[in-house]
Write a protein that holds these residues in place. Structure first.
Motif, PDB file in Angstrom:
ATOM      1  N   ASP A   1      -1.010 -14.085 -68.256  1.00 23.70           N
ATOM      2  CA  ASP A   1      -0.236 -13.573 -69.387  1.00 23.70           C
ATOM      3  C   ASP A   1       0.250 -12.140 -69.180  1.00 23.70           C
ATOM      4  O   ASP A   1       0.982 -11.616 -70.027  1.00 23.70           O
ATOM      5  CB  ASP A   1      -1.066 -13.654 -70.670  1.00 23.70           C
ATOM      6  N   ARG A   2      -0.137 -11.513 -68.055  1.00 18.75           N
ATOM      7  CA  ARG A   2       0.324 -10.150 -67.779  1.00 18.75           C
ATOM      8  C   ARG A   2       0.523  -9.988 -66.275  1.00 18.75           C
ATOM      9  O   ARG A   2      -0.169 -10.622 -65.483  1.00 18.75           O
ATOM     10  CB  ARG A   2      -0.697  -9.098 -68.246  1.00 18.75           C
ATOM     11  N   CYS A   3       1.452  -9.118 -65.905  1.00 18.00           N
ATOM     12  CA  CYS A   3       1.656  -8.799 -64.501  1.00 18.00           C
ATOM     13  C   CYS A   3       0.404  -8.115 -63.961  1.00 18.00           C
ATOM     14  O   CYS A   3      -0.092  -7.151 -64.567  1.00 18.00           O
ATOM     15  CB  CYS A   3       2.874  -7.885 -64.332  1.00 18.00           C
ATOM     16  N   ARG A   4      -0.083  -8.588 -62.830  1.00 14.16           N
ATOM     17  CA  ARG A   4      -1.285  -8.001 -62.259  1.00 14.16           C
ATOM     18  C   ARG A   4      -1.044  -6.590 -61.751  1.00 14.16           C
ATOM     19  O   ARG A   4      -1.977  -5.799 -61.642  1.00 14.16           O
ATOM     20  CB  ARG A   4      -1.784  -8.873 -61.103  1.00 14.16           C
ATOM     21  N   SER A   5       0.198  -6.262 -61.448  1.00 18.85           N
ATOM     22  CA  SER A   5       0.494  -4.965 -60.857  1.00 18.85           C
ATOM     23  C   SER A   5       0.796  -3.895 -61.906  1.00 18.85           C
ATOM     24  O   SER A   5       0.160  -2.839 -61.924  1.00 18.85           O
ATOM     25  CB  SER A   5       1.665  -5.089 -59.881  1.00 18.85           C
ATOM     26  N   CYS A   6       1.765  -4.151 -62.806  1.00 18.54           N
ATOM     27  CA  CYS A   6       2.186  -3.115 -63.759  1.00 18.54           C
ATOM     28  C   CYS A   6       1.745  -3.404 -65.192  1.00 18.54           C
ATOM     29  O   CYS A   6       2.071  -2.630 -66.103  1.00 18.54           O
ATOM     30  CB  CYS A   6       3.702  -2.933 -63.715  1.00 18.54           C
ATOM     31  N   ASP A   7       1.055  -4.529 -65.435  1.00 20.11           N
ATOM     32  CA  ASP A   7       0.491  -4.877 -66.737  1.00 20.11           C
ATOM     33  C   ASP A   7       1.560  -5.232 -67.777  1.00 20.11           C
ATOM     34  O   ASP A   7       1.292  -5.220 -68.973  1.00 20.11           O
ATOM     35  CB  ASP A   7      -0.392  -3.742 -67.276  1.00 20.11           C
TER      36      ASP A   7
ATOM     37  N   GLN B   1      12.556  -2.859 -69.444  1.00 18.91           N
ATOM     38  CA  GLN B   1      13.305  -1.699 -68.971  1.00 18.91           C
ATOM     39  C   GLN B   1      12.485  -0.417 -68.971  1.00 18.91           C
ATOM     40  O   GLN B   1      12.940   0.604 -68.455  1.00 18.91           O
ATOM     41  CB  GLN B   1      14.549  -1.504 -69.845  1.00 18.91           C
ATOM     42  N   THR B   2      11.287  -0.440 -69.538  1.00 17.93           N
ATOM     43  CA  THR B   2      10.429   0.752 -69.538  1.00 17.93           C
ATOM     44  C   THR B   2       9.980   1.064 -68.114  1.00 17.93           C
ATOM     45  O   THR B   2       9.487   0.172 -67.414  1.00 17.93           O
ATOM     46  CB  THR B   2       9.193   0.533 -70.426  1.00 17.93           C
ATOM     47  N   PRO B   3      10.139   2.281 -67.634  1.00 20.22           N
ATOM     48  CA  PRO B   3       9.740   2.616 -66.256  1.00 20.22           C
ATOM     49  C   PRO B   3       8.251   2.382 -66.033  1.00 20.22           C
ATOM     50  O   PRO B   3       7.432   2.539 -66.938  1.00 20.22           O
ATOM     51  CB  PRO B   3      10.097   4.103 -66.129  1.00 20.22           C
ATOM     52  N   VAL B   4       7.918   1.998 -64.819  1.00 19.40           N
ATOM     53  CA  VAL B   4       6.515   1.798 -64.444  1.00 19.40           C
ATOM     54  C   VAL B   4       5.857   3.159 -64.257  1.00 19.40           C
ATOM     55  O   VAL B   4       6.324   3.986 -63.470  1.00 19.40           O
ATOM     56  CB  VAL B   4       6.419   0.976 -63.139  1.00 19.40           C
ATOM     57  N   THR B   5       4.785   3.394 -64.997  1.00 21.05           N
ATOM     58  CA  THR B   5       4.086   4.675 -64.895  1.00 21.05           C
ATOM     59  C   THR B   5       2.900   4.617 -63.943  1.00 21.05           C
ATOM     60  O   THR B   5       2.502   5.626 -63.365  1.00 21.05           O
ATOM     61  CB  THR B   5       3.599   5.121 -66.282  1.00 21.05           C
ATOM     62  N   SER B   6       2.318   3.436 -63.777  1.00 17.38           N
ATOM     63  CA  SER B   6       1.184   3.276 -62.869  1.00 17.38           C
ATOM     64  C   SER B   6       1.094   1.820 -62.447  1.00 17.38           C
ATOM     65  O   SER B   6       1.598   0.939 -63.139  1.00 17.38           O
ATOM     66  CB  SER B   6      -0.127   3.710 -63.537  1.00 17.38           C
ATOM     67  N   SER B   7       0.474   1.585 -61.311  1.00 15.08           N
ATOM     68  CA  SER B   7       0.294   0.224 -60.826  1.00 15.08           C
ATOM     69  C   SER B   7      -1.163   0.000 -60.469  1.00 15.08           C
ATOM     70  O   SER B   7      -1.886   0.950 -60.126  1.00 15.08           O
ATOM     71  CB  SER B   7       1.181  -0.042 -59.600  1.00 15.08           C
ATOM     72  N   ASN B   8      -1.586  -1.234 -60.546  1.00 15.52           N
ATOM     73  CA  ASN B   8      -2.972  -1.597 -60.291  1.00 15.52           C
ATOM     74  C   ASN B   8      -3.201  -1.720 -58.783  1.00 15.52           C
ATOM     75  O   ASN B   8      -2.620  -2.601 -58.140  1.00 15.52           O
ATOM     76  CB  ASN B   8      -3.282  -2.925 -60.987  1.00 15.52           C
ATOM     77  N   PRO B   9      -4.040  -0.867 -58.176  1.00 10.69           N
ATOM     78  CA  PRO B   9      -4.253  -0.944 -56.725  1.00 10.69           C
ATOM     79  C   PRO B   9      -4.972  -2.207 -56.294  1.00 10.69           C
ATOM     80  O   PRO B   9      -4.964  -2.554 -55.112  1.00 10.69           O
ATOM     81  CB  PRO B   9      -5.094   0.310 -56.425  1.00 10.69           C
TER      82      PRO B   9
END
Length: 265
Positions: A76-82, A93-101
């Motif tokens: 139900d959510r992107c594993r990388s950017c949530d 369209q909201t910029p990605v502020t952090s990603s899941n390592p």
């Protein structure tokens, strides 16, 4: 909130690929029932292609595969950017502020389990294949496959990218066995849980061995086996990659460093 063209266009691909996977699963069963062993082979290849397409579908915000690594496919959510699945256009369209390592990293336990299996299988089967009979090219191929399994396990244990790639390759070449009047192919280095359709009989059997065959025009009846163990390992490793350590936070400069190296005006 009502759906709009802007809202749906981002997620049409995900929805279509999920429907395609369900259709491919149903088609596999129909083809298997109608065509027998050839249907098992054709349907499984269609299902594998549909599954690969779904697992590789990119998140519309971060453009990384939405599902990341691991067993779960319908998330139900992107594993990388949530980003929430089927989120509104505004959130996409909201910029990605952090990603899941850890989005594409296997847990240490899972990675070392697979690596340990590859090492144990490669080492034991290299010894066993030394006592196998056959022509020189057969023995050389067998020793080469078991050696690749050993190398894949060592690299995977070290979380090296080569270990992921080589382990996926080793599972792909063991995924399907085919016996026919025109061609016979099978390859196994380690565990095989085979779903087999041969001579109107369907069986599931577990084996542990080192085998390889590639023959043209052997004149045998048609049969197909799908290695469920190799398929399960591919499911885990399909997008797995070494863990990326987050960049260390910048250390604030001391007063003396600030005086010695003033910021440009």
């Amino acid at each position: 909130m009502n759906a709009t063209p802007e809202w749906t266009e981002h997620w049409n691909g995900l929805r279509n690929r999920r429907l395609l996977l369900a259709f491919a699963a149903a088609t596999w069963l129909v083809l298997w029932i109608v065509l027998g062993a050839p249907g098992l082979l054709i349907g499984f290849l269609l299902l594998l292609a549909a599954y690969w397409q779904l697992r590789g579908w990119p998140c519309p915000r971060c453009r990384e595969p939405l599902v990341g690594a691991g067993f779960r496919t319908f998330i139900d959510r992107c594993r990388s950017c949530d980003l929430e699945a089927f989120a509104h256009h505004v959130h996409v369209q909201t910029p990605v502020t952090s990603s899941n390592p850890d989005a594409f990293a296997l847990s240490r336990r899972t990675r070392r389990f697979v690596a340990g299996y590859e090492i144990a299988a490669g080492a034991s089967l290299m010894v066993l294949s030394a006592f196998a009979g056959g022509p020189w090219w057969f023995l050389l191929t067998l020793e080469g496959l078991t050696g690749l399994s050993l190398a894949a396990g060592i690299w995977l244990w070290r979380d090296d990218a080569r270990g992921y790639a080589l382990t996926r390759t080793m599972q792909l070449i063991q995924l399907i066995r085919v016996q026919s009047p025109w061609l016979t192919y099978f390859s196994t280095t380690g565990i095989a849980i085979d779903l087999t359709h041969l001579d109107q009989n369907v069986t599931v059997a577990t084996k542990f061995n080192a085998t390889f065959a590639l023959r043209l025009l052997p004149g045998e009846s048609f049969g197909v086996a799908v290695n469920l163990w190799a398929a399960a390992l591919l499911l885990v490793l399909i997008h797995a990659r070494p863990r990326v350590e987050p960049a260390p936070a910048a250390v604030p400069a001391t007063i003396s460093e600030s005086i010695a190296n003033p910021a440009p005006s």
